[in-house]
Design an enzyme around this catalytic site. Structure first.
Site, PDB file in Angstrom:
ATOM      1  N   ASN A  87       6.379  -6.596  -9.323  1.00  0.00           N
ATOM      2  CA  ASN A  87       7.261  -6.624  -8.150  1.00  0.00           C
ATOM      3  C   ASN A  87       6.770  -5.651  -7.082  1.00  0.00           C
ATOM      4  O   ASN A  87       6.402  -4.523  -7.381  1.00  0.00           O
ATOM      5  CB  ASN A  87       8.690  -6.288  -8.567  1.00  0.00           C
ATOM      6  CG  ASN A  87       9.224  -7.306  -9.568  1.00  0.00           C
ATOM      7  OD1 ASN A  87       8.738  -8.434  -9.619  1.00  0.00           O
ATOM      8  ND2 ASN A  87      10.193  -6.915 -10.358  1.00  0.00           N
ATOM      9  N   VAL A  88       6.805  -6.106  -5.844  1.00  0.00           N
ATOM     10  CA  VAL A  88       6.334  -5.270  -4.737  1.00  0.00           C
ATOM     11  C   VAL A  88       7.499  -4.518  -4.080  1.00  0.00           C
ATOM     12  O   VAL A  88       7.299  -3.746  -3.153  1.00  0.00           O
ATOM     13  CB  VAL A  88       5.562  -6.106  -3.683  1.00  0.00           C
ATOM     14  CG1 VAL A  88       4.313  -6.714  -4.308  1.00  0.00           C
ATOM     15  CG2 VAL A  88       6.440  -7.192  -3.066  1.00  0.00           C
ATOM     16  N   ASP A  89       8.725  -4.758  -4.577  1.00  0.00           N
ATOM     17  CA  ASP A  89       9.879  -4.029  -4.032  1.00  0.00           C
ATOM     18  C   ASP A  89       9.943  -2.625  -4.640  1.00  0.00           C
ATOM     19  O   ASP A  89       9.143  -2.276  -5.498  1.00  0.00           O
ATOM     20  CB  ASP A  89      11.180  -4.819  -4.306  1.00  0.00           C
ATOM     21  CG  ASP A  89      11.449  -4.993  -5.798  1.00  0.00           C
ATOM     22  OD1 ASP A  89      11.555  -3.969  -6.508  1.00  0.00           O
ATOM     23  OD2 ASP A  89      11.557  -6.147  -6.258  1.00  0.00           O
ATOM     24  N   HIS A 106       0.814  -5.465  -8.095  1.00  0.00           N
ATOM     25  CA  HIS A 106       0.644  -6.363  -6.955  1.00  0.00           C
ATOM     26  C   HIS A 106       0.925  -5.663  -5.628  1.00  0.00           C
ATOM     27  O   HIS A 106       1.088  -6.314  -4.603  1.00  0.00           O
ATOM     28  CB  HIS A 106       1.514  -7.609  -7.122  1.00  0.00           C
ATOM     29  CG  HIS A 106       1.028  -8.493  -8.237  1.00  0.00           C
ATOM     30  ND1 HIS A 106       1.778  -9.506  -8.788  1.00  0.00           N
ATOM     31  CD2 HIS A 106      -0.145  -8.501  -8.926  1.00  0.00           C
ATOM     32  CE1 HIS A 106       1.086 -10.093  -9.760  1.00  0.00           C
ATOM     33  NE2 HIS A 106      -0.079  -9.495  -9.863  1.00  0.00           N
ATOM     34  N   CYS A 117     -10.715  -1.779   7.229  1.00  0.00           N
ATOM     35  CA  CYS A 117     -11.071  -0.504   6.607  1.00  0.00           C
ATOM     36  C   CYS A 117      -9.994  -0.117   5.581  1.00  0.00           C
ATOM     37  O   CYS A 117      -9.192  -0.950   5.181  1.00  0.00           O
ATOM     38  CB  CYS A 117     -11.251   0.579   7.667  1.00  0.00           C
ATOM     39  SG  CYS A 117      -9.733   1.151   8.458  1.00  0.00           S
ATOM     40  N   CYS A 134      -4.956  -1.512  13.490  1.00  0.00           N
ATOM     41  CA  CYS A 134      -5.392  -0.279  12.851  1.00  0.00           C
ATOM     42  C   CYS A 134      -5.771   0.767  13.897  1.00  0.00           C
ATOM     43  O   CYS A 134      -6.575   0.483  14.789  1.00  0.00           O
ATOM     44  CB  CYS A 134      -6.592  -0.575  11.955  1.00  0.00           C
ATOM     45  SG  CYS A 134      -7.283   0.890  11.187  1.00  0.00           S
ATOM     46  N   CYS A 137      -9.763   1.406  13.417  1.00  0.00           N
ATOM     47  CA  CYS A 137     -10.831   0.429  13.691  1.00  0.00           C
ATOM     48  C   CYS A 137     -10.374  -0.776  14.500  1.00  0.00           C
ATOM     49  O   CYS A 137     -11.159  -1.689  14.742  1.00  0.00           O
ATOM     50  CB  CYS A 137     -11.473  -0.022  12.380  1.00  0.00           C
ATOM     51  SG  CYS A 137     -10.497  -1.232  11.474  1.00  0.00           S
ATOM     52  N   ASN A 202      13.170 -13.508 -21.227  1.00  0.00           N
ATOM     53  CA  ASN A 202      13.010 -14.497 -20.157  1.00  0.00           C
ATOM     54  C   ASN A 202      13.828 -15.742 -20.527  1.00  0.00           C
ATOM     55  O   ASN A 202      13.791 -16.163 -21.672  1.00  0.00           O
ATOM     56  CB  ASN A 202      11.525 -14.878 -19.998  1.00  0.00           C
ATOM     57  CG  ASN A 202      11.221 -15.445 -18.628  1.00  0.00           C
ATOM     58  OD1 ASN A 202      11.418 -14.775 -17.617  1.00  0.00           O
ATOM     59  ND2 ASN A 202      10.775 -16.680 -18.572  1.00  0.00           N
ATOM     60  N   PRO A 203      14.560 -16.299 -19.562  1.00  0.00           N
ATOM     61  CA  PRO A 203      15.392 -17.470 -19.909  1.00  0.00           C
ATOM     62  C   PRO A 203      14.578 -18.652 -20.439  1.00  0.00           C
ATOM     63  O   PRO A 203      15.093 -19.462 -21.207  1.00  0.00           O
ATOM     64  CB  PRO A 203      16.073 -17.829 -18.585  1.00  0.00           C
ATOM     65  CG  PRO A 203      16.056 -16.565 -17.789  1.00  0.00           C
ATOM     66  CD  PRO A 203      14.781 -15.862 -18.184  1.00  0.00           C
TER      67      PRO A 203
HETATM   68 ZN   LIG Z   1      -9.011  -0.163  10.055  1.00  0.00          ZN
END
Ligand SMILES: [Zn+2]
Length: 234
Positions: A87-89, A106, A117, A134, A137, A202-203
């Protein structure tokens, strides 16, 4: 006690974070599996950013659920503990898991990363302009998550390898993931090899099910508090 916990989208689903699968995952009739790709970003960075901004906002407004709380309780109880989440949360972090006991393989949705960069920053409570550039760059910046077709970061893999090399786990819990990524199955098997109990929550059946000692076919927020209480009180 040595414990490894692997989690996926099913754990955050009950906090109102939609998974990529099924019709709830669709956004403006677009398939997340196609939006979360380098190709989608290359062809329409504005669209991809709009989607991520909505996801970020939804996560800011969400609260950890009983599954997050149970895992945090287990982390306190275990002598050695690692959580590997897809999970990215930030709901695991907000439930109290220490940074050094957790790997977000992840990535972190609140990180904004240069597409060229290595410049990056975290923006938990504010947002950059529409399509950030950025400052180092001038290239477009992107969300700091691992997209479909991209490699996992070496920085994230190292603590997992170290933990797995450190010995067999007494308990391995895999919760809320369809285990479609081979590495989830590999890590779960490696960590439990030699006597550890592998528990799948898991269901539905997954490719991991055949390797698990115990199958719990319930949502994580229902099953995990009970499982953790049994472990903590035994
Ligand atoms: Zn950059």
């Amino acid at each position: 006690m040595r414990v490894l916990v692997l989690t996926g989208a099913g754990v955050s689903a009950e906090s109102g974070i939609p998974t990529f699968r099924g019709k709830d995952g669709y956004w403006r009739n677009l398939d997340p599996a196609k939006l979360a790709t380098p190709e989608a970003f290359a062809s329409d960075p504005k669209l991809v950013w709009e989607w991520y901004r909505e996801r970020r906002q939804r996560i800011r407004n969400a609260q950890p659920n009983a599954a997050h709380e149970a895992i945090a309780k287990l982390a306190t109880h275990a002598e050695e503990f690692l959580l590997v989440t897809q999970n990215v949360d930030d709901l695991h972090a907000r439930s109290g898991i220490e940074k050094e006991n957790m790997v977000q393989i992840h990535g972190d949705i609140f990180v904004t990363l240069c597409s060229r960069c290595h410049f990056s920053y975290r923006e938990r409570d504010r947002e950059s302009p529409e399509i950030p550039r950025c400052p180092e760059c001038e290239a477009l910046m992107r969300p700091g998550v691992v997209w479909f077709g991209e490699q996992l970061s070496r920085n994230e893999l190292e603590p997992i390898e170290n933990f797995l090399d450190g010995g067999v786990c007494d308990v391995v819990i895999v919760a809320g993931t369809t285990a479609t990524f081979g590495y989830i199955i590999d890590w779960a098997i490696r960590a439990s090899r030699g006597g550890g109990e592998l528990i799948e929550v898991n269901p539905e059946e997954t490719p991991l099910s055949q390797f698990a000692a115990r199958l719990v076919r319930e949502p994580a927020a229902i099953a995990l508090p009970r499982i953790v209480d049994t472990i903590v009180n035994s």
